[in-house]
Design a protein around this motif. Structure first.
Motif, PDB file in Angstrom:
ATOM      1  N   ARG A   1       0.453  -1.342  -0.136  1.00  0.00           N
ATOM      2  CA  ARG A   1       0.158   0.016  -0.067  1.00  0.00           C
ATOM      3  C   ARG A   1       0.813   1.466   0.054  1.00  0.00           C
ATOM      4  NH1 ARG A   1      -1.325   3.460   3.749  1.00  0.00           N
ATOM      5  NH2 ARG A   1      -3.124   4.957   4.072  1.00  0.00           N
ATOM      6  N   ASN A   2       0.707   2.167  -0.906  1.00  0.00           N
ATOM      7  CA  ASN A   2       1.150   3.428  -1.181  1.00  0.00           C
ATOM      8  C   ASN A   2       0.912   4.101  -0.249  1.00  0.00           C
ATOM      9  OD1 ASN A   2       4.078   1.828  -2.571  1.00  0.00           O
ATOM     10  ND2 ASN A   2       2.554   1.843  -4.161  1.00  0.00           N
ATOM     11  N   PRO A   3       1.336   5.228   0.192  1.00  0.00           N
ATOM     12  CA  PRO A   3       0.939   6.796   0.910  1.00  0.00           C
ATOM     13  C   PRO A   3       1.584   8.060  -0.514  1.00  0.00           C
ATOM     14  CG  PRO A   3       2.968   6.382   1.584  1.00  0.00           C
ATOM     15  CD  PRO A   3       3.328   5.130   0.984  1.00  0.00           C
ATOM     16  N   ILE A   4       0.664   8.461   0.046  1.00  0.00           N
ATOM     17  CA  ILE A   4       0.741   9.327  -0.350  1.00  0.00           C
ATOM     18  C   ILE A   4       2.096  10.570  -0.357  1.00  0.00           C
ATOM     19  CG2 ILE A   4       0.236  12.380  -0.701  1.00  0.00           C
ATOM     20  CD1 ILE A   4      -2.003  11.799  -0.055  1.00  0.00           C
TER      21      ILE A   4
ATOM     22  N   LEU B   1      -2.275  19.259   4.126  1.00  0.00           N
ATOM     23  CA  LEU B   1      -2.642  17.740   4.694  1.00  0.00           C
ATOM     24  C   LEU B   1      -3.629  16.961   5.452  1.00  0.00           C
ATOM     25  CD1 LEU B   1       1.358  16.256   4.404  1.00  0.00           C
ATOM     26  CD2 LEU B   1      -0.175  16.831   2.311  1.00  0.00           C
ATOM     27  N   TYR B   2      -4.001  17.113   6.661  1.00  0.00           N
ATOM     28  CA  TYR B   2      -4.767  16.924   7.540  1.00  0.00           C
ATOM     29  C   TYR B   2      -6.308  17.269   6.691  1.00  0.00           C
ATOM     30  CZ  TYR B   2      -7.089  16.235  11.845  1.00  0.00           C
ATOM     31  OH  TYR B   2      -8.275  15.249  12.130  1.00  0.00           O
ATOM     32  N   GLU B   3      -6.570  18.637   6.158  1.00  0.00           N
ATOM     33  CA  GLU B   3      -8.134  19.391   5.839  1.00  0.00           C
ATOM     34  C   GLU B   3      -8.033  18.834   4.229  1.00  0.00           C
ATOM     35  OE1 GLU B   3      -7.520  23.274   7.032  1.00  0.00           O
ATOM     36  OE2 GLU B   3      -7.568  23.170   9.046  1.00  0.00           O
TER      37      GLU B   3
ATOM     38  N   ASN C   1      -7.014  14.528   3.424  1.00  0.00           N
ATOM     39  CA  ASN C   1      -7.162  13.237   5.084  1.00  0.00           C
ATOM     40  C   ASN C   1      -6.719  13.110   5.493  1.00  0.00           C
ATOM     41  OD1 ASN C   1      -9.558  12.239   6.680  1.00  0.00           O
ATOM     42  ND2 ASN C   1      -9.890  10.981   5.103  1.00  0.00           N
ATOM     43  N   VAL C   2      -5.297  13.249   5.433  1.00  0.00           N
ATOM     44  CA  VAL C   2      -3.858  12.820   5.762  1.00  0.00           C
ATOM     45  C   VAL C   2      -3.868  12.272   7.584  1.00  0.00           C
ATOM     46  CG1 VAL C   2      -1.299  12.845   6.144  1.00  0.00           C
ATOM     47  CG2 VAL C   2      -2.441  12.618   3.962  1.00  0.00           C
TER      48      VAL C   2
END
Length: 210
Positions: free
Chosen positions: A68-71, A130-132, A135-136
């Protein structure tokens, strides 16, 4: 709000990410697997621009059971980045945060590759965005020294996971490459875990902020 931030690095005994020539092959196969297992569990992986220029990483998951590759996130104040680097030519999504948005043609080249280019004014903006916007909730920061120093200086981290490799460089890039703290101002972290690597020749340490 910001994501949970984990700094993950492998360093020499004298705390270097790389030698004076840029050599940074420090991890044993077990350490690489440990790195990629964590990479597969976070929402985003972050590096500074110099890490991209020197190492040309893809920052994808190779040595974990779950692929599973993250952003991928690149922080570059100068926007001095070549669109041909691996991180910009292979999936998954890559985001560049830069304070220099003057080169519209270069931005368009990146956009055509599916790479997002966004402006930031300070390091806090990046994690909030990134959070908003993406959705990180968890970020793994893998280098380099200047980026790690900025995060530590601004208390923008929750854990530091360090593998000590049995090499001594004597010079090179520090784990936290910056102006440094006065001794009395240096943060004192809590040791959460320490174990000898499966190779028998490295130590993996996990610290958390007080």
């Amino acid at each position: 709000m910001r994501p949970y931030i984990i700094i993950f690095s492998t360093v020499s005994i004298d705390g270097r990410l790389a030698s004076k020539t840029g050599y940074s092959e420090l991890s044993c196969p077990y350490d690489k697997q440990r790195q990629h297992e964590l990479r597969s569990r976070v929402d985003a992986v972050m590096v500074g621009a110099n890490t991209v220029r020197v190492d040309n990483p893809s920052l994808t998951v190779k040595y974990a059971k779950e692929k599973r590759n993250p952003i991928r996130v690149v922080v570059s104040g100068s926007f001095n980045l070549d669109p041909s680097y691996k991180i910009f030519t292979t999936p998954p999504l890559t985001i560049i945060y830069t304070s220099n948005l003057k080169n519209d043609k270069k931005i368009e080249v990146f956009n055509q590759k599916g790479v997002l280019v966004k402006k930031f004014t300070n390091i806090y903006d990046i994690f909030q965005d990134l959070y908003e916007a993406f959705n990180v909730r968890t970020v793994m920061v893998e280098g380099g020294g200047h980026l790690i120093w900025t995060l530590i200086k601004n208390k923008l981290y929750d854990e530091i996971r360090i593998t000590i490799s049995p090499k001594i460089f004597g010079n090179g890039v520090n784990l936290a490459q910056g102006e440094g703290f006065n001794g009395e101002d240096a943060p004192k972290l809590n040791l959460i875990d320490a174990k000898i690597c499966e190779c028998g020749n490295e130590i993996h340490l996990i610290y958390k902020q007080n």
